[in-house]
Design an enzyme around this catalytic site. Structure first.
Site, PDB file in Angstrom:
ATOM      1  N   ASN A  11       0.841  -1.204   0.000  1.00 46.57           N
ATOM      2  CA  ASN A  11       0.000   0.000   0.000  1.00 46.57           C
ATOM      3  C   ASN A  11       0.864   1.236   0.000  1.00 46.57           C
ATOM      4  O   ASN A  11       1.897   1.282   0.656  1.00 46.57           O
ATOM      5  CB  ASN A  11      -0.864   0.075   1.277  1.00 46.57           C
ATOM      6  CG  ASN A  11      -2.026  -0.881   1.240  1.00 46.57           C
ATOM      7  OD1 ASN A  11      -2.568  -1.193   0.176  1.00 46.57           O
ATOM      8  ND2 ASN A  11      -2.422  -1.365   2.399  1.00 46.57           N
ATOM      9  N   ASP A 234       4.849  -6.420  11.911  1.00 49.40           N
ATOM     10  CA  ASP A 234       5.381  -6.754  10.579  1.00 49.40           C
ATOM     11  C   ASP A 234       6.889  -6.992  10.634  1.00 49.40           C
ATOM     12  O   ASP A 234       7.406  -7.934  10.010  1.00 49.40           O
ATOM     13  CB  ASP A 234       5.071  -5.630   9.584  1.00 49.40           C
ATOM     14  CG  ASP A 234       3.593  -5.570   9.241  1.00 49.40           C
ATOM     15  OD1 ASP A 234       2.890  -6.578   9.447  1.00 49.40           O
ATOM     16  OD2 ASP A 234       3.138  -4.508   8.772  1.00 49.40           O
ATOM     17  N   ALA A 264      11.711  -1.694  15.569  1.00 51.39           N
ATOM     18  CA  ALA A 264      10.671  -1.039  14.759  1.00 51.39           C
ATOM     19  C   ALA A 264       9.948   0.068  15.523  1.00 51.39           C
ATOM     20  O   ALA A 264       9.485   1.037  14.918  1.00 51.39           O
ATOM     21  CB  ALA A 264       9.665  -2.074  14.257  1.00 51.39           C
TER      22      ALA A 264
END
Ligand code: ADP
Length: 276
Positions: A11, A234, A264
């Site tokens: 995306n 993720d 992250a």
């Protein structure tokens, strides 16, 4: 060392800031516009290649500028994009994100090309064999995820399924994944659906993770250093798949995943340096 094939979404995230969210029928001005790389599939592929894996991305983009830029970005990172299909008549997947002064988001996801995955993507799995890992999430059509999981398992490859965002999966797919990776909310949804995982790895944010009942704490991050928890899951999944493809045992793979999840949360966006 085996390969990691990530079958999933890409995306383009379009992010603007608003003082408050608009009411239905109302128009407000947004402050700034950022174009960021997102989509769980590409986030995880990026994390896997950063962990040293040989990565192929299987998915689709539209015949537009965003799709072309994203393909180039993944290729620059060393990801094999030869299985990234360009579909005409659909936009590349987009997420339209408004962030208000309190940090509250509204998000509209336009699946676009991500919704067009079909047997072409399932056939890509024929490239896999023993030692390889197929990593999937649920932002693409579930029948494609299910068929790819069965094909990979029949070829002797390891299948890792991240049940995000949560959607019901066929029981045999939940059973064959090794592991199913779920966050706390997805774990509850899986239990309510009565799905029996063959192997279940649950992530608990700052509280770490638990793989088939064996709990391991998170790698500690100072609260002051937590910038953005988007994409922690993720990064965790991508690093886990990379470690499993490299032949790591469970403990070592889990440790590398926890390290990637902790890293992250220290940067903004779902991928490091996410600007497209
Ligand atoms: P999701 O983003 O899918 O909801 P989690 O929030 O459970 O997933 O985070 C996934 C993993 O990222 C956790 O298991 C942990 O390893 C790491 N993580 C997330 N938040 C933190 C944090 N505040 N400190 C350290 N590690 C974290």
């Amino acid at each position: 060392m085996g390969r990691v094939m990530v079958l999933g979404s890409l995306n383009v995230d379009l992010v603007t800031r608003v003082e408050r969210h608009p009411q239905p029928g109302e128009t407000l001005l947004g402050d700034g516009l950022e174009k960021l790389a997102g989509g769980k599939g590409a986030n995880q592929a990026t994390a896997a290649v950063a962990s040293g894996a040989d990565v192929v991305m299987v998915g689709a983009v539209g015949d537009d500028e965003g799709g072309a830029a994203y393909r180039e970005r993944l290729r620059d990172k060393g990801i094999d994009v030869s299985r990234l299909r360009v579909v005409s008549g659909e936009p590349t997947g987009h997420a339209l994100i408004a962030v208000d002064d309190h940090g509250e988001n509204t998000v509209i996801v336009v699946p676009g090309a991500n919704a067009r995955l079909d047997d072409t993507e399932v056939d890509a799995v024929d490239d896999l064999g023993p030692g390889d890992v197929l990593l999937m999430q649920l932002e693409v059509p579930i029948p494609v995820v299910a068929a790819a999981a069965r094909r990979a398992a029949s070829r002797g490859a390891r299948v890792v399924v991240n049940t995000a965002p949560y959607a019901a999966l066929p029981a045999d797919v939940v059973a064959l994944a090794d592991p199913v990776v779920a966050n706390e909310h997805e774990m509850v949804a899986l239990a309510e659906a009565g799905a029996e995982a063959g192997s279940l790895l649950v992530t608990f944010g700052a509280n770490g993770a638990s793989w088939d009942g064996r709990s391991v704490p998170a790698h500690a991050v100072d609260a002051a250093d937590v910038v953005d928890t988007t994409g922690a899951g993720d990064a965790f999944c991508g690093a886990l798949a990379a470690a499993l493809a490299a032949g790591d045992d469970r403990d070592s793979a889990l440790d590398r995943a926890l390290a990637a999840g902790a890293a992250a949360v220290r940067h903004a966006g779902a991928q490091p340096d996410p600007h497209l």
